[in-house]
Each structure stands twice: as C-alpha cells, then as structure tokens.
Design a protein around this motif. Structure first.
Motif, PDB file in Angstrom:
ATOM      1  N   THR A 163       0.961  -1.196  -0.060  1.00  0.00           N
ATOM      2  CA  THR A 163       0.119   0.120  -0.236  1.00  0.00           C
ATOM      3  C   THR A 163       0.669   1.210   0.385  1.00  0.00           C
ATOM      4  N   LEU A 164       2.301   1.142   0.776  1.00  0.00           N
ATOM      5  CA  LEU A 164       2.885   2.700   1.121  1.00  0.00           C
ATOM      6  C   LEU A 164       3.010   2.604  -0.673  1.00  0.00           C
ATOM      7  N   LEU A 165       4.056   1.924  -0.891  1.00  0.00           N
ATOM      8  CA  LEU A 165       4.254   1.891  -2.687  1.00  0.00           C
ATOM      9  C   LEU A 165       3.381   2.014  -3.944  1.00  0.00           C
ATOM     10  N   GLY A 166       2.303   1.639  -3.099  1.00  0.00           N
ATOM     11  CA  GLY A 166       1.554   1.894  -4.419  1.00  0.00           C
ATOM     12  C   GLY A 166       1.280   3.406  -4.145  1.00  0.00           C
ATOM     13  N   SER A 167       1.047   4.236  -2.992  1.00  0.00           N
ATOM     14  CA  SER A 167       0.881   5.454  -2.771  1.00  0.00           C
ATOM     15  C   SER A 167       1.619   6.117  -3.168  1.00  0.00           C
ATOM     16  N   LEU A 168       2.902   5.940  -3.088  1.00  0.00           N
ATOM     17  CA  LEU A 168       3.922   6.282  -3.377  1.00  0.00           C
ATOM     18  C   LEU A 168       4.184   6.769  -4.905  1.00  0.00           C
ATOM     19  N   ILE A 169       4.098   5.619  -5.614  1.00  0.00           N
ATOM     20  CA  ILE A 169       3.900   5.717  -6.617  1.00  0.00           C
ATOM     21  C   ILE A 169       2.775   7.267  -7.375  1.00  0.00           C
ATOM     22  N   THR A 170       1.852   7.239  -7.107  1.00  0.00           N
ATOM     23  CA  THR A 170       0.020   7.722  -7.280  1.00  0.00           C
ATOM     24  C   THR A 170       0.992   9.036  -7.075  1.00  0.00           C
ATOM     25  N   LEU A 171       1.928   9.021  -5.784  1.00  0.00           N
ATOM     26  CA  LEU A 171       2.514  10.523  -5.340  1.00  0.00           C
ATOM     27  C   LEU A 171       2.939  10.755  -6.094  1.00  0.00           C
ATOM     28  N   SER A 172       4.146  10.632  -6.831  1.00  0.00           N
ATOM     29  CA  SER A 172       5.078  10.265  -7.944  1.00  0.00           C
ATOM     30  C   SER A 172       4.853  11.414  -8.966  1.00  0.00           C
ATOM     31  N   LEU A 176      11.218   5.886 -11.692  1.00  0.00           N
ATOM     32  CA  LEU A 176      11.062   4.844 -12.400  1.00  0.00           C
ATOM     33  C   LEU A 176      12.161   3.795 -10.969  1.00  0.00           C
ATOM     34  N   PHE A 177      12.366   3.956  -9.927  1.00  0.00           N
ATOM     35  CA  PHE A 177      12.707   3.351  -9.117  1.00  0.00           C
ATOM     36  C   PHE A 177      11.693   2.103  -8.298  1.00  0.00           C
ATOM     37  N   LEU A 178      10.510   3.152  -7.794  1.00  0.00           N
ATOM     38  CA  LEU A 178       9.478   2.926  -7.022  1.00  0.00           C
ATOM     39  C   LEU A 178       8.549   1.738  -8.311  1.00  0.00           C
ATOM     40  N   GLU A 179       8.786   2.352  -9.719  1.00  0.00           N
ATOM     41  CA  GLU A 179       7.682   1.547 -11.065  1.00  0.00           C
ATOM     42  C   GLU A 179       8.260   0.217 -10.815  1.00  0.00           C
ATOM     43  N   GLU A 180       9.714   0.148 -10.707  1.00  0.00           N
ATOM     44  CA  GLU A 180      10.806  -1.295 -10.688  1.00  0.00           C
ATOM     45  C   GLU A 180      10.480  -2.049  -9.621  1.00  0.00           C
ATOM     46  N   ILE A 181      10.298  -1.519  -8.361  1.00  0.00           N
ATOM     47  CA  ILE A 181      10.468  -2.320  -7.430  1.00  0.00           C
ATOM     48  C   ILE A 181       8.853  -3.249  -7.107  1.00  0.00           C
ATOM     49  N   VAL A 241      19.468   6.110  -8.456  1.00  0.00           N
ATOM     50  CA  VAL A 241      18.860   6.762  -7.387  1.00  0.00           C
ATOM     51  C   VAL A 241      20.203   7.452  -6.292  1.00  0.00           C
ATOM     52  N   GLU A 242      21.355   6.914  -7.102  1.00  0.00           N
ATOM     53  CA  GLU A 242      22.437   7.518  -6.595  1.00  0.00           C
ATOM     54  C   GLU A 242      23.437   9.013  -7.231  1.00  0.00           C
TER      55      GLU A 242
END
Length: 683
Positions: free
Chosen positions: A28-37, A67-72, A153-154
């Motif tokens: 849920t946290l990851l999905g919300s982060l992607i939506t926010l991004s 891109l980083f979050l979507e790959e995860i 990311v780095e």
C-alpha cells in the motif's frame, strides 16, 4: 491512501501532510508513493510564473525516483522494515512537495507566491534535502535492482545533497518592483503604468480575467486567515488586493470582461427581507452578530469586532465617526434574541457565522495604507470614466463599482466620496441592458452606505430608480431597483418622500403581481419599509395589495416570501381599514390559519398571531366566529403561550381571552334562548 491532496480549505503555502501509520502494508505504501510521484510529475505540463528552476529540478528528481519505485513494484520485491521506514519519510516529503507545486502553479496565486518567494525557495530546499536524507539511509544494496536504476537513484541522492535550490534573481527583481509600487501607493503617488505592466507581464497576467482571479484568490486567503485567527499577513494580502483591483480597473479597462462578468442578480445576492440579515450584520465585520453590544453613540456592533477596534487605539464610533464618550459595551439582548430566532428559522449556524467573520481591516478601514490609497485613486479614475468615458468605458466602470462596493464599507465610502452616484443615476436611462443592470446593481451596493442614501436622494435619484422599477429592460433589474427602495426606506425621512412620490407604491405592487419570486420578495419588503411611516398605509391599501399578498402565502418552496408577506399583512392589520381589507379578502383568513397550523417558523407564528389579534380587535365577532369553529386554533395558541417568544406568547394569551369571552357570550345567549322558547311552547 492519498485520496485528495488539493484540499479546498487549505491556505496556500501550508502543507498538512500526514505521516503513514506504522502498520501500513509495504504494498500500500509503495502504491501510494507511485501515485504521488506521478501526480508530482504531471506538474511538468503546468505553467509556473515563478520558481521555474526550483520546480523543474524537483520534478526531474521525482521523475527519476518514480522509475525506481515502479521497478520495485513490477518485480514484486519484498521490502524490509528499514526500507519501509525510508519510504514512509519519502511519502511525507512527497506530500509536502505536491502541496508546494500545486500552490506555485495554482490559478490566481501568482502575485502571492511571488511575494513569498524567499519562503517558497526555502521550502523547495528543505524538501529536496529531505529526499537526500531519506535516500542516504536507504539500504539500496539490499534491493535487487537493475544497474541503470541503481545508478540513477545514487545520482539523485548525490544531486539532491548538492542541488542549488535558491531564489531566482528574476523573481527577486519582480518582487522588489512590487514593493516599490506598493510604497508609491502608500505615499499617495500614482505609479507609472509601465512599471506595473512589467510585473504583470513577468507573471503572465494579461487580461481583466487574470486580474480578477488574483483578487478572488487573495480575498479567499484573507478569509482562510480569519478562520485560523492568523491576521499577520492581512496587511500584505490587502495591499495586493488594492494593487490588483487598481490594475483590473485601470490597466485592463479595454479588455473584454464579458466572459467573467457573471450576473449576481440571483436571489442570494439581491434579495432582502423584512427580517433582513443586513440589519443583523456587524458594521465592522459585515457578518451576523453573535454577541451584539451597544456603544455610547447608540450604534450596535459584535462584541469581538468592537473590542478589537477599541484595542487598536480607535476611540471613534466606526459607523458615525463620532468620538466615544466612554468605552462601555452594553449587551443588546433583544437584538441577540432576534438574531438567534432568525438563524433558527433559516437554518443558519451561528458558530459557522462566527468562524467566517472578516477581519476589521477589510471593512471599516483599509487593510493597509497602500490598499487605501490604491482604492481612492481607483475610485477617482472610475468616476472620471463614468463622466467622460466612451459607452463601453462607462459600462465597465459601472461593473467595477458594482464589484468593489460589494463587500467593503471602506470601498463604498471611497466610491461615494469620489462622486460615482450622480453619473450612475444618469446611466439608468440607458437602452443597453448590461449598462442598466450594472448601474442599478452598483447603486444598490452604494445605497447600503449611509452617505450613499443621502447622495441618491439629494441628486434626485428617486425618479430614475422608479423608471427602472417601472420599465426596466429585464425583470432582474426591476427587482434590484425594488431593493434600492428598501434600503432608502430604512431612513425615516425618506419613507415619506417615497410614499409621496407619484407611482412608487404602484410600481412596487406591480412587481409583486408580475415579477420573479425574488422581485416579488424585494417589492414586498420595500412596501414593509414604507409602512413604517403610518400615513403610507392608506396609499398601500388603495393599491390593491392585500389579495396579492394573500396569494403569496401559498407560494411553494418559498417560506421566506410567505414570511415577508405575513409581515406586511401584520403591519396593515394594525389599522381598521387594513383589517377590514384583509377580512373582505375571501381566502385571507383561511390562508393565515393554515400558515399558523403548518409552519415551524417562530417568525411566521408571531406574524399570524399578530394578524389574527388585530382582526379580532377591529372586526370583532365575525372573525372570532370563524376562529371558534376551528378546534385546532385554541390548541395552537396554548402551545405558543409556552413555546413562543415573549411577544408571541403575550399576543397568544390575549387572543385566547378573546376567544374564551366569545364562547362564554355565545353559550350565555344560547342558554337564555332555550327557556324562552320552552315558555312560548307551553303558552
């Protein structure tokens, strides 16, 4: 998780972000982060008048992290507790960044964001540093990522630590120009139009409509500030309102404003009542008084507003300008009870009204010296346009006055003093419907000012206003003219003038007969105002108004119209001729009794009881006989004795006594008649 970030009740440049709860699932946290991004990245297509570089850099970095979050998410990777903790911090930061970008790109907020440039750039810097901090502690090596994404990311982590998030020199220069312009206004010096135009061009404010959006936004910020009890920024906000109002009226006078020119002749704007909210508004805050108090000059204000006025060092009565001999505040309990009754009958929350009180600086006095001087210059300019401008310039000037006088006593005062009323009266004869409407509506706003009423009368305003009332090009304009008569009739001396003026009462009655519902209401309450001068009663009765008022008692879904019609009938019933006229109208008595039985409004009940009592007193047994036949009447009256207001209770008791006496007399006559009949029979 994030349902709606763009909250309507949020003040601009405040960021009510919520930290994710500890028990939130990683998915849920990851999905919300992607939506926010994604939402943040969508701002790339939006225009930024200021903070262009900072916004672009922030969006770019969030785009890479997306891109980083979507790959995860695509790879279904498991997230450790340390990763979830970092993502929670990112989530909080992304919320704040989303709020900040919304504010910087929001329609109408350009001037305010420019003047808060230092604060805004600091916020960008803080948020980007917060992203860097979260990425620094993120255990990136424990996440199974592609080399390309890992390197990106780095790179973001490195850049966010070193990024130069600072105030754009061009923003700073524009802000300094605005400060210079405001200082010129404050020093009573009219700024060069070219200097103002440079700032407007920089902010891409290029039309009347753009200016109007800025004013509406700034007004909203002042209102939200009053809700938060935070008035520290009111002077700056007010100065910007003054500047933008000046720009709208002076610099964009040739622009097409018709698309934005929304008529405000709807009922909620131009409708008045016998129990009129205007009478219950504090002259300082312009809101309903929750705790009315009376000062030494006899004027009444809301306690909180007058206390603030006095604490600021003012020892003059805000409404009369007279010096206060003392600062004692005497509670006005009668008015307080009336206001509470009015709010109860109309479903108005006093607590909500209290929260919406406008700041004192926006009503009696300007929010700051710069705003005051800008308004005075603008008022003088508009007066000149009304007198010497082209047809289109006159029409636009009338509309500007209509807007400016709508909510501020100070604006009305400036416009009246600058001489706008005489030329507005001349424009009432126009064959242009828009010109006629704007001029009439502007005069209505100015007629609410004490000096405005006097200037209208002194300049022969009754005749042209009556002309609009009789033959206005639109029914809506006629209803505005009726409202002007209502405000003029609040002055005792003017009630006689209007009553004596040929055709005035007849025209109001004609509007009751053929007008819109709002027009009918305005005409009814104007008649009510005129009836406060007793010699007008016979004129009103002679106009044939009673049957029309009785017909209005059954108006569906218009309780306010019923209430005001009953108020006028109650006033007319106080005279014998009025009472006779009501009784002779066949449907009057049944309609009044039906209103009494069906209403929940205390005001309506009081009017009904007042009418019935007057009819019984003047017309005697005929009316009492009708009431006596209805068994429910006595029950209703007894309920009012205990549940009604003091006035209603007193009148109900008197009416009960009359009915009881009628019953006793009738019974006595009947008892005496029976033996007499028996005696004759025996004989």
């Amino acid at each position: 998780m994030i349902q709606k970030l763009d909250r309507n009740d949020r003040r601009v440049l405040t960021f009510p972000a919520v930290h994710p709860c500890e028990s939130i699932s990683p998915a849920t946290l990851l999905g919300s982060l992607i939506t926010l991004s994604r939402s943040i990245c969508d701002h790339q297509r939006k225009p930024f008048a200021t903070q262009k570089r900072n916004a672009r850099e922030s969006i770019r970095q969030i785009g890479i992290l997306l891109l980083f979050l979507e790959e995860i998410q695509d790879r279904g990777l498991n997230l450790s507790n340390s990763i979830v903790l970092c993502f929670s911090e990112l989530h909080l930061t992304f919320q704040k960044l989303q709020f900040l970008l919304q504010d910087c790109s929001r329609d109408g907020s350009r001037f305010w964001v420019l003047m808060k440039s230092h604060f805004v750039s600091t916020q960008f810097r803080v948020l980007i540093r917060a992203v860097a901090t979260a990425l620094d502690v993120l255990p990136l090596s424990s996440i199974d990522l592609s080399c390309e994404i890992r390197e990106l990311v780095e790179l973001v982590a490195k850049q966010s630590r070193k990024a130069k998030i600072e105030l754009d020199p061009e923003d700073e220069m524009a802000m300094k120009r605005v400060i210079l312009i405001l200082n010129q206004f404050e020093n009573k010096f009219e700024p060069e139009p070219s200097m103002i135009k440079r700032v407007l061009d920089y902010l891409e404010i290029r039309s009347w409509s753009d200016c109007n959006k800025e004013i509406e936004f700034l007004d909203e910020e002042i209102e939200l500030g009053s809700l938060d009890a935070d008035d520290r920024e009111v002077p700056l906000l007010s100065s910007l309102v003054g500047l933008m109002s000046y720009c709208r009226g002076v610099l964009f006078e040739s622009s097409v404003f018709g698309k934005t020119e929304q008529t405000d002749t709807k009922c909620s704007f131009e409708m008045v009542g016998c129990l009129n909210p205007e009478d219950f508004r504090c002259p300082i805050s312009l809101e309903l008084m929750t705790d009315p108090v009376t000062v030494a000059t006899g004027q009444t204000y809301d306690r909180a507003s007058i206390q603030k006025w006095l604490k600021s060092g003012n020892l003059l009565c805000p409404k009369t300008g007279k010096k206060l001999t003392n600062t004692e505040l005497v509670p006005n309990f009668s008015l307080k009870k009336l206001i509470q009754q009015f709010c109860s009958d109309n479903g108005i929350s006093l607590s909500k009204s209290r929260k919406n009180n406008r700041d004192i600086t926006r009503t009696i006095v300007p929010g700051c010296p710069a705003a005051g001087e800008a308004m005075k210059l603008l008022a003088g300019f508009l007066t000149g346009r009304l007198c010497y401008g082209t047809h289109e310039q006159k029409k636009k000037a009338a509309y500007e006055i209509r807007l400016l006088a709508k909510s501020s006593i100070f604006n009305r005062s400036c416009l009246v003093e600058s001489g706008t009323i005489p030329p507005l009266l001349k424009l009432l004869n126009s064959n242009d419907p828009s010109m006629e409407e704007n001029s009439t509506a502007a005069l209505l706003k100015l007629s609410k000012h004490a000096n405005g009423k006097k200037v209208i009368i002194d300049n022969g305003g009754l005749k042209p206003i009556l002309g609009v009332l009789e033959s206005g090009l639109k029914l809506e304009v006629r209803q505005i003219a009726a409202a002007i008569f209502f405000y003029l009739s609040s002055v005792p001396d003017y009630r006689k003038l209007i009553g004596d003026f040929p055709g005035a009462i007849k025209a109001l009655v004609e509007l009751i007969k053929n007008g819109t519902n709002c027009g009918k209401k305005n005409a009814v309450v104007a008649i009510f105002g005129l009836l406060q001068y007793h010699p007008n009663h016979q004129r009103v009765l002679a106009s044939g108004i009673v049957p029309l008022l009785v017909d209005l008692l059954g108006t569906p879904d218009r309780d306010d119209l019923t209430t005001d019609s009953l108020a006028v009938l109650a006033a007319l019933a106080e005279s014998i001729n009025g009472a006779i006229s009501i009784v002779e109208t066949d449907t009057a008595l049944p309609s009044i009794m039906k209103a009494l039985a069906s209403t929940t409004s205390r005001t309506v009940k009081e009017h009904c009881v007042s009418i019935l009592l007057s009819l019984c007193s003047s017309c005697g047994r005929d009316v009492l006989a009708v009431l006596a036949k209805d068994a429910s009447v006595m029950t209703l009256l007894y309920s009012l004795v205990t549940d009604g207001t003091s006035h209603t209770s007193k009148k109900a008791r008197l009416l009960i006594r009359l009915l009881q006496k009628f019953h006793e007399t009738s019974s006595s006559c009947l008892a005496n008649a029976v033996p007499r009949e028996h005696f004759i029979h025996v004989q």
